[in-house]
Scaffold this active site. Sequence first.
Site, short mmCIF file in Angstrom:
data_model
loop_
_atom_site.label_atom_id
_atom_site.label_comp_id
_atom_site.label_asym_id
_atom_site.label_seq_id
_atom_site.Cartn_x
_atom_site.Cartn_y
_atom_site.Cartn_z
N LYS A 111 -12.13 -1.31 7.05
CA LYS A 111 -11.32 -2.12 7.97
C LYS A 111 -11.84 -1.97 9.40
O LYS A 111 -12.17 -2.95 10.03
CB LYS A 111 -9.84 -1.70 7.91
N TRP B 235 0.84 -1.21 0.00
CA TRP B 235 0.00 0.00 0.00
C TRP B 235 0.86 1.25 0.00
O TRP B 235 0.55 2.24 -0.68
CB TRP B 235 -0.96 0.01 1.18
N ASP C 178 -1.52 7.08 6.09
CA ASP C 178 -2.61 6.16 5.74
C ASP C 178 -2.88 5.34 7.00
O ASP C 178 -2.04 4.56 7.43
CB ASP C 178 -2.13 5.27 4.58
C1 LIG Z 1 -7.17 -1.57 2.37
C2 LIG Z 1 -6.11 -0.54 2.35
C3 LIG Z 1 -6.01 0.40 1.31
C4 LIG Z 1 -6.93 0.40 0.11
O1 LIG Z 1 -8.18 0.80 0.49
P1 LIG Z 1 -9.33 1.06 -0.61
O2 LIG Z 1 -10.40 1.71 0.25
O3 LIG Z 1 -9.71 -0.26 -1.16
O4 LIG Z 1 -8.81 1.97 -1.64
C5 LIG Z 1 -5.02 1.35 1.39
N1 LIG Z 1 -4.16 1.39 2.42
C6 LIG Z 1 -4.21 0.50 3.43
C7 LIG Z 1 -3.23 0.59 4.55
C8 LIG Z 1 -5.19 -0.49 3.42
O5 LIG Z 1 -5.24 -1.38 4.42
#
Ligand SMILES: *Cc1c(COP(=O)(O)O)cnc(C)c1O
Length: 369
Positions: A199, A107, A175
């Site tokens: 999540k 990511w 993030d």
């Molecule tokens: C799941 C995840 C993403 C991607 O998320 P989307 O909402 O599907 O774009 C990005 N960064 C992290 C750390 C994630 O766990």
Amino acid sequence: MKRVYNFSPGPSVLPLPVLERAAVEMIDANHTGQSVMEMSHRSKDFTPIIEHTESLLRSLMGIPSNYTVLFLQGGASLQFSMVALNLAGIEMGSPRKKAVYIDTGIWARKAADEGAKYADVSIRASSKDRAYTYIPQAPVPDPADAYYHITLNNTIVGTKWTELPETGQVPLVADISSCILSEPLDVSQFGLVYAGAQKNLGPAGTAVVIIRKDLIGKAPSWTPAMLRYDIHVAEGSMYNTPPCYGIYIIGLVLEWLKDLGGVEAIARLNREKADLFYTYLESSKLFRSPVEKPCRSLMNIPFIPSGINPDRRKDMEARFIREAAEAGLVNLAGHRLAGGMRASIYNAMPKAGVEALIGFMERFEKKEG
Ligand SMILES: *Cc1c(COP(=O)(O)O)cnc(C)c1O
């Protein structure tokens, strides 16, 4: 009713009381005679819902008043673009400030790759050399850098930052998709944080962005309206139709978390669950954690069979995942790029789910051993 223990990395388990309440309110929310899905986002029925969700998030996370909260579409992935565009997007003739990224996994890498389409990206450290199983030393940025991006919890490889990098005046951007509200976080240490909801917050389709007000309004003039923070801020997340139902469910999840005692309380529970699982892995003769100890995630715990030859290992992993599912323990396969197994134990995963998984693994180990 049959409910499984769902260890999916996302979309992932939601608290049962939240789902039950959503079911009750499905066709008549707050005595409006409508489902939240049917409401105009600009109506007097919906306004209190988004305001309530925001105020709960502000109080649970302790978000200071000089930060704005946005509820946007496009998931965390769209934030990869928006962060770069809005904080360091290159305007014709303007000086090119560097956007700093630390590469701690897939990511983080995607965030940097996407950012590089709009900004002058500089990757200053990486843990790729040891398959992302640790968090690298974070170098101090140049004061002229535009921002400093980290992925606070690495969902796929199961690492987390335990100490934030020192970035001085350079805004730290994170993030926090897979760790938001799992432990206390001092928002004032950041210029901006963002998270996809699926999540730890609610259903997929909503991203939460928390941005310090002085960072708003720096997008280049060519930036599409939908990708400009200043426009979303000016319109209170309602430049266009926001993900109304997702925002409502996030509100229910936040109420559930508040009733549980808030972030401190869930953090204690999360540490207990993760300790149980890591302690079991330490004692296991069959499974081990591939992640270096000081940076192990509380939310995503990959595990692999050790001391098994590669042919047998593949077989055994497939059998493990199938038999676990038969026992009501689902979505334990590792990420397609990482392999092995992974248990994601977000806020909504009860301790009983972790205990059930450990029990299953002990029986599996005996049978295979
Ligand atoms: C799941 C995840 C993403 C991607 O998320 P989307 O909402 O599907 O774009 C990005 N960064 C992290 C750390 C994630 O766990």
